[in-house]
Scaffold this active site. Structure first.
Site, PDB file in Angstrom:
ATOM      1  N   HIS A 441       0.714  -1.211  -0.021  1.00 52.28           N
ATOM      2  CA  HIS A 441      -0.096   0.032  -0.058  1.00 52.28           C
ATOM      3  C   HIS A 441       0.875   1.151  -0.088  1.00 52.28           C
ATOM      4  CE1 HIS A 441      -3.733   2.288   1.161  1.00 52.28           C
ATOM      5  NE2 HIS A 441      -2.837   3.321   1.540  1.00 52.28           N
ATOM      6  N   GLU A 442       1.899   1.338   0.876  1.00 49.59           N
ATOM      7  CA  GLU A 442       2.419   2.411   0.945  1.00 49.59           C
ATOM      8  C   GLU A 442       3.531   2.490  -0.120  1.00 49.59           C
ATOM      9  OE1 GLU A 442       1.558   4.558   2.987  1.00 49.59           O
ATOM     10  OE2 GLU A 442       0.429   3.384   4.481  1.00 49.59           O
ATOM     11  N   HIS A 445       1.671   4.511  -2.815  1.00 53.82           N
ATOM     12  CA  HIS A 445       1.611   5.783  -2.764  1.00 53.82           C
ATOM     13  C   HIS A 445       3.063   6.533  -3.206  1.00 53.82           C
ATOM     14  CE1 HIS A 445      -1.903   6.620  -0.776  1.00 53.82           C
ATOM     15  NE2 HIS A 445      -1.663   5.928   0.406  1.00 53.82           N
ATOM     16  N   HIS A 448       3.714   6.424  -7.067  1.00 50.52           N
ATOM     17  CA  HIS A 448       2.842   7.381  -7.557  1.00 50.52           C
ATOM     18  C   HIS A 448       3.887   8.811  -7.479  1.00 50.52           C
ATOM     19  CE1 HIS A 448      -1.190   9.465  -7.525  1.00 50.52           C
ATOM     20  NE2 HIS A 448      -0.645   9.604  -8.514  1.00 50.52           N
TER      21      HIS A 448
HETATM   22 ZN   LIG Z   1      -2.988   5.142   1.962  1.00 55.59          ZN
END
Ligand SMILES: [Zn+2]
Length: 649
Positions: A441-442, A445, A448
């Site tokens: 998940h991290e 980010h 991105h």
């Molecule tokens: Zn998040």
């Protein structure tokens, strides 16, 4: 010279350096405002870079305060916050800047590129959504409303906190705690006059423990009633908050607060949000009913609201008993990281190389990211739990990719912080599967932010991405942590090297979707209630009536009349999620949709993955996610993909 700054911070001189920088910035702003014939190049760009450099200076302090917290970091941090807040507030209310932006936008719109236009549009919107451009009387009223609403939100949380802290339920019969996990029992244990008793409270770990494992349904009902009737005085606060938010939205030119809320989000209009939530609810209902039926079958009597967690736990154990400890030897930290890098390389074609540099802790590490052999960004890991480190996991961006005033390329960098089990020379750090989901998940980010090819820092990477879309890249990547092909890249037993067996992978995937339709309906109930509540004027009993009408569709077990869930809904009344709770599901649809295109194309070698890199990751905040998503998929987001992700047919 290195493309990246050295990580260092001088706590002793931080405040004086900060003050000097801000004074310098203030003078710079004055000077810039005097520029004759302001343009993007001579006014906007220097202003944005000035803010970028200030962020770069400040980020190491907030980072170090979170990961190497000490009295000293706290002292410097709390001293700096009011200084920097005053500075940014002044800047965000500077009408001369607003007017200059508007003038430049008018004059140069045609000649600027889309990134630069997006910077101007977002900044102008930002000024206007705070009312900075309105007449003095309106501005004064808006300010009053702001102060009043933050006071009310604060009271809302305080009332809830007080009610949570005030309550306790003492159990003196040992058989009423039978079945509660030992560690929870230990936490609940008290001694009164030499007698061992158990104290349960409304603090979540304690409350959830009894609701999940407590066999006595009378106690469960008692706890449940206490929980859902907390802070009744919040009902009056809700009325006041709704009225003030409505007034504020109207002063800013909107019909209602929901409209104001989505003005800065990806969702186009109110109808699109309501239709979206409705569709998901309709499609989840049948399966949720089936899930409830399965649950009802193991309960001795008709299920009540205070029974579901308890019987669900029994059913879950029976159906998919997963022993975390059996899995952890397959998830050794470094092997997971290497596997994740291999996965990213195979999917997108970029590589990570370890950097040899001294950081803030021996366990921290950094990696340079290369795309086609070209150095592109730097990533910092601080993954293990230790004393004086804030809990949880997050990504924190440091530098943003852009061209500076002189046209030199600046590369991006970011930190990933987690709290995984710590390793030593003799014991490896063995993760739980949840930790891997968190790491992915991290990392979603992070890439991105790091892969951005945008030249304007204000809309580069995660900057300028709409609030209801910002979780798209993180959830997108997190979904791969359940994919057998991906798991097999890193899930290898740390002693034997054996790859995680197929049946264990299958169990993992199945348990993820346990009661997913019921869970979906619950989230949709919260989202729909929040959004509709802010779309019209509701007060007093009308609030409950609205909730009841939504529950007709979403609540399969009728909540008892005394349930006043809204008085504890702090996300929307005290936490900034007002008319925005839907964002969770909104971003999930984007991520599920893009994810399945990649999966259906066989993952590695997927064309959509390549497009995702070129459009979404490289594009950052330079266009609305609505546009980027359309460029990626050539169509609107498909909500059915979220249902598929949740195993809802
Ligand atoms: Zn998040």
């Amino acid at each position: 010279m290195s493309k990246f700054p050295e990580f260092k911070i001088d706590l002793d001189n931080f405040i004086s350096e900060l003050t000097t920088r801000l004074e310098h910035n203030n003078k710079r702003v004055e000077k810039l405002l005097k520029t004759p014939k302001k343009s993007y190049a001579n006014f906007v760009k220097p202003l944005l870079m000035m803010e970028e450099y200030l962020d770069q200076f400040f980020t190491p302090l907030s980072h170090i305060n979170a990961v190497n917290n000490s009295d000293k970091t706290q002292e410097v941090y709390s001293e700096s916050i009011p200084i920097i807040t005053e500075y940014s507030t002044k800047l965000s209310q500077n009408l001369d800047i607003y007017n200059a932006y508007k003038e430049i936008y008018k004059n140069e719109k045609e000649s600027l590129n889309y990134e630069q236009n997006r910077v101007l549009e977002l900044n102008i919107d930002h000024f206007e959504l705070s009312g900075a451009h309105l007449d003095d009387k309106t501005k004064a009223r808006l300010q009053e409303i702001n102060i009043k609403t933050s006071e009310l939100s604060n009271n809302f949380s305080q009332n809830l906190l007080d009610a949570t802290n005030e309550y306790q339920y003492i159990i003196d019969d040992e058989k009423d705690v039978d079945g509660i996990p030992e560690s929870d029992k230990e936490n609940a244990k008290i001694e009164e006059d030499g007698v061992v008793k158990y104290k349960f409270t409304l603090q979540l770990p304690s409350y959830i423990s009894y609701m999940t494992y407590g066999k006595n349904s009378i106690i469960r009902e008692e706890l449940y009633r206490a929980y859902v009737t907390r802070s009744p005085q919040n009902a009056a606060i809700i009325d006041e908050l709704l009225a003030l938010k409505d007034e504020m939205s109207k002063l800013l030119g909107f019909d209602n607060y929901a409209q104001y809320s989505i003005a800065s989000k990806m969702a186009k209009n109110e109808k699109s949000v309501v239709d979206f939530l409705d569709k998901l609810a309709k499609n989840s209902k049948e399966q949720a009913q089936a899930e409830l039926k399965e649950l009802q079958a193991i309960a001795p009597a008709k299920l009540q609201s205070f029974d579901t967690a308890f019987y669900s736990e029994i059913l879950k154990k029976k159906s998919y008993d997963i022993d975390e400890e059996e899995y952890r030897p397959y998830f050794e930290q470094q092997s997971v990281i290497n596997g994740m890098f291999t996965f990213l390389d195979k999917l997108f074609g970029f590589k990570f190389k370890n950097v040899d540099e001294k950081l803030w802790n021996d366990k921290a590490s950094s990696y340079d990211l290369y795309v086609d052999e070209k150095l592109t960004a730097r990533l910092y890991f601080d993954l293990e739990a230790r004393e004086n480190k804030r809990g949880g996991a997050w990504m924190h961006n440091w530098q943003s990719h852009c061209n500076d005033e002189k046209g030199n390329e600046q590369l991006a960098s970011a930190f990933i912080v987690c709290n995984f089990p710590s390793s030593s020379d003799t014991t490896p750090s063995l993760l739980r599967h949840d930790d891997i989901v968190t790491l992915f998940h991290e990392m979603g980010h992070t890439i991105h932010h790091l892969l951005s090819s945008v030249n304007e820092n204000d809309v580069s990477g995660v900057n300028g991405v709409e609030w209801d879309a910002v979780e798209f890249p993180s959830q997108f990547l997190e979904n791969f942590a359940y994919e057998p092909k991906v798991l097999k890249l890193f899930a290898k037993h740390y002693k034997t090297g054996e790859v995680l067996p197929d049946d264990m992978i299958e169990k993992l995937v199945k348990s993820k979707n346990f009661q997913s339709a019921m869970g979906m309906l619950r989230q949709l109930e919260f989202s729909t209630f929040d959004f509709k509540l802010h779309s019209n004027i509701y007060k007093g009993d009308e609030v409950q009536a609205l909730l009841d009408s939504i529950r007709e569709e979403t609540s399969l077990i009728k909540a008892p009349e005394y349930n006043k869930f809204q008085n504890g809904f702090s996300h929307i009344f005290a936490g900034g999620y007002a008319a925005g709770y839907y964002s969770y599901k909104w971003a999930e649809v984007l991520s599920a949709d893009a994810f399945y295109s990649v999966v259906d194309e066989g993952i590695f070698g997927s064309k959509t993955a390549k497009k995702y890199l070129d459009i979404v990751l490289k594009g950052g905040g330079s266009k609305s996610m609505e546009i980027l998503f359309h460029e990626l998929m050539n169509r609107e987001p498909d909500t059915d993909k979220l249902l598929r992700l949740n195993g809802i047919k």
